[in-house]
Design an enzyme around this catalytic site. Sequence first.
Site, PDB file in Angstrom:
ATOM      1  N   ASP A 217       0.825  -1.208   0.000  1.00 23.02           N
ATOM      2  CA  ASP A 217       0.000   0.000   0.000  1.00 23.02           C
ATOM      3  C   ASP A 217       0.858   1.257   0.000  1.00 23.02           C
ATOM      4  O   ASP A 217       2.028   1.235   0.390  1.00 23.02           O
ATOM      5  CB  ASP A 217      -0.879   0.041   1.258  1.00 23.02           C
ATOM      6  CG  ASP A 217      -2.037  -0.945   1.182  1.00 23.02           C
ATOM      7  OD1 ASP A 217      -2.025  -1.821   0.297  1.00 23.02           O
ATOM      8  OD2 ASP A 217      -2.938  -0.828   2.025  1.00 23.02           O
ATOM      9  N   ASP A 218       0.201   2.340  -0.395  1.00 20.67           N
ATOM     10  CA  ASP A 218       0.671   3.719  -0.183  1.00 20.67           C
ATOM     11  C   ASP A 218       1.689   4.215  -1.194  1.00 20.67           C
ATOM     12  O   ASP A 218       2.142   5.353  -1.089  1.00 20.67           O
ATOM     13  CB  ASP A 218       1.232   3.940   1.238  1.00 20.67           C
ATOM     14  CG  ASP A 218       0.185   3.727   2.315  1.00 20.67           C
ATOM     15  OD1 ASP A 218      -0.970   3.397   1.970  1.00 20.67           O
ATOM     16  OD2 ASP A 218       0.520   3.881   3.501  1.00 20.67           O
TER      17      ASP A 218
ATOM     18  N   HIS B  12      -6.119   3.063  -3.904  1.00 28.06           N
ATOM     19  CA  HIS B  12      -6.008   3.260  -2.449  1.00 28.06           C
ATOM     20  C   HIS B  12      -6.309   4.723  -2.116  1.00 28.06           C
ATOM     21  O   HIS B  12      -5.698   5.280  -1.207  1.00 28.06           O
ATOM     22  CB  HIS B  12      -4.611   2.854  -1.994  1.00 28.06           C
ATOM     23  CG  HIS B  12      -4.445   2.682  -0.503  1.00 28.06           C
ATOM     24  ND1 HIS B  12      -5.367   2.034   0.283  1.00 28.06           N
ATOM     25  CD2 HIS B  12      -3.451   3.081   0.339  1.00 28.06           C
ATOM     26  CE1 HIS B  12      -4.941   2.031   1.545  1.00 28.06           C
ATOM     27  NE2 HIS B  12      -3.786   2.673   1.609  1.00 28.06           N
TER      28      HIS B  12
ATOM     29  N   HIS C 293      -5.033   9.414   0.502  1.00 23.34           N
ATOM     30  CA  HIS C 293      -5.005   8.639   1.752  1.00 23.34           C
ATOM     31  C   HIS C 293      -5.877   9.242   2.848  1.00 23.34           C
ATOM     32  O   HIS C 293      -5.551   9.202   4.037  1.00 23.34           O
ATOM     33  CB  HIS C 293      -3.568   8.439   2.256  1.00 23.34           C
ATOM     34  CG  HIS C 293      -3.377   7.119   2.962  1.00 23.34           C
ATOM     35  ND1 HIS C 293      -3.586   6.957   4.320  1.00 23.34           N
ATOM     36  CD2 HIS C 293      -3.034   5.894   2.492  1.00 23.34           C
ATOM     37  CE1 HIS C 293      -3.348   5.688   4.643  1.00 23.34           C
ATOM     38  NE2 HIS C 293      -3.030   5.022   3.549  1.00 23.34           N
TER      39      HIS C 293
ATOM     40  N   TYR D 186      -6.406   3.048   5.940  1.00 23.74           N
ATOM     41  CA  TYR D 186      -6.612   2.618   7.338  1.00 23.74           C
ATOM     42  C   TYR D 186      -7.631   1.475   7.442  1.00 23.74           C
ATOM     43  O   TYR D 186      -8.041   1.107   8.539  1.00 23.74           O
ATOM     44  CB  TYR D 186      -7.065   3.787   8.227  1.00 23.74           C
ATOM     45  CG  TYR D 186      -6.294   5.055   7.977  1.00 23.74           C
ATOM     46  CD1 TYR D 186      -4.990   5.196   8.448  1.00 23.74           C
ATOM     47  CD2 TYR D 186      -6.857   6.099   7.245  1.00 23.74           C
ATOM     48  CE1 TYR D 186      -4.261   6.355   8.184  1.00 23.74           C
ATOM     49  CE2 TYR D 186      -6.136   7.257   6.991  1.00 23.74           C
ATOM     50  CZ  TYR D 186      -4.847   7.375   7.460  1.00 23.74           C
ATOM     51  OH  TYR D 186      -4.130   8.511   7.193  1.00 23.74           O
TER      52      TYR D 186
ATOM     53  N   HIS E  25       3.825  -2.211   3.005  1.00 20.88           N
ATOM     54  CA  HIS E  25       3.852  -0.865   2.428  1.00 20.88           C
ATOM     55  C   HIS E  25       5.142  -0.683   1.635  1.00 20.88           C
ATOM     56  O   HIS E  25       6.227  -0.986   2.167  1.00 20.88           O
ATOM     57  CB  HIS E  25       3.758   0.180   3.547  1.00 20.88           C
ATOM     58  CG  HIS E  25       2.464   0.089   4.308  1.00 20.88           C
ATOM     59  ND1 HIS E  25       2.261  -0.834   5.311  1.00 20.88           N
ATOM     60  CD2 HIS E  25       1.300   0.777   4.177  1.00 20.88           C
ATOM     61  CE1 HIS E  25       1.028  -0.704   5.777  1.00 20.88           C
ATOM     62  NE2 HIS E  25       0.420   0.260   5.113  1.00 20.88           N
TER      63      HIS E  25
HETATM   64 NI    NI Z   1      -2.556   3.082   3.333  1.00 22.59          NI
END
Ligand code: NI
Length: 257
Positions: free
Chosen positions: A72-73, A123, A127, A164, A214
């Site tokens: 992620d991210d 995603h 965020h 989250y 991540h």
């Molecule tokens: Ni995230």
Amino acid sequence: MGYVRVYFRWFRQPQFVAGILTLCLCIAGLGPLLRTWDRPQSIALPRSKVKGAAALVVPDCAVTPCLALSFDDGPHGDVTPRILDILSREQVRATFFLVGERIAGREPIVRRMHGEGHEIGNHSWNHADFSKLSPADIEMQLRLSQQAIARAGVPAPRLFRPPYGATNPMVVSHINLPIVRWNIDPEDWRHKDPVSIQQNILAQARPGGVILLHDTDPATADALQSSLSLLRPHYQFVTVSQLLELVPGDQGQYLGR
Ligand code: NI
């Protein structure tokens, strides 16, 4: 009797015998051909996610347990390429849930993900915690990220992972993509230590698992190579979409903790 004699004379003609033989061969050949029409088709994997020779192989999670790695991210300018290098070396496909606003200037990394057979998910745009957004903002977050990913030159995502993992019924009703969370969290974002991350991955890995990592911190990349070397003899790695399709059970629309 004259009729019978004529009949048998005709029966002994070579043309007749050859005709019967040809008919038998045709029937014998048609049998297997017809049977293939009844065979169930193999599971249709998303073609864009499966490249080259791998496209011919449908993973059998009953034979070798399946695990899905997700990152992620990203994309991150340094960490994501390092992770892609490791995945390429290990011949492992993963899923990257991208934050739309982080794509600008990193489009080649996104194209590399797709080109190397990884799945790309949405995603959000920046965020945000969707449980605190209005319906209009939720839709904007989704749309902007879909557009940024598509503008990078890859197919628009078919999966969404909420930042989250935060959802509520209102959020769910405004997201028009399957919402996927995870069921294994090595907490790489908290530890930022390769040894701890690797220990957590190995301790929690299980069949049908979706591992949350991540691609934003070097410690995750540092932990990945050794983790994969230790897991690979026991698992086959698939994308999240493949896992949802191949492993029945709680891998439905939601992957709760
Ligand atoms: Ni995230």
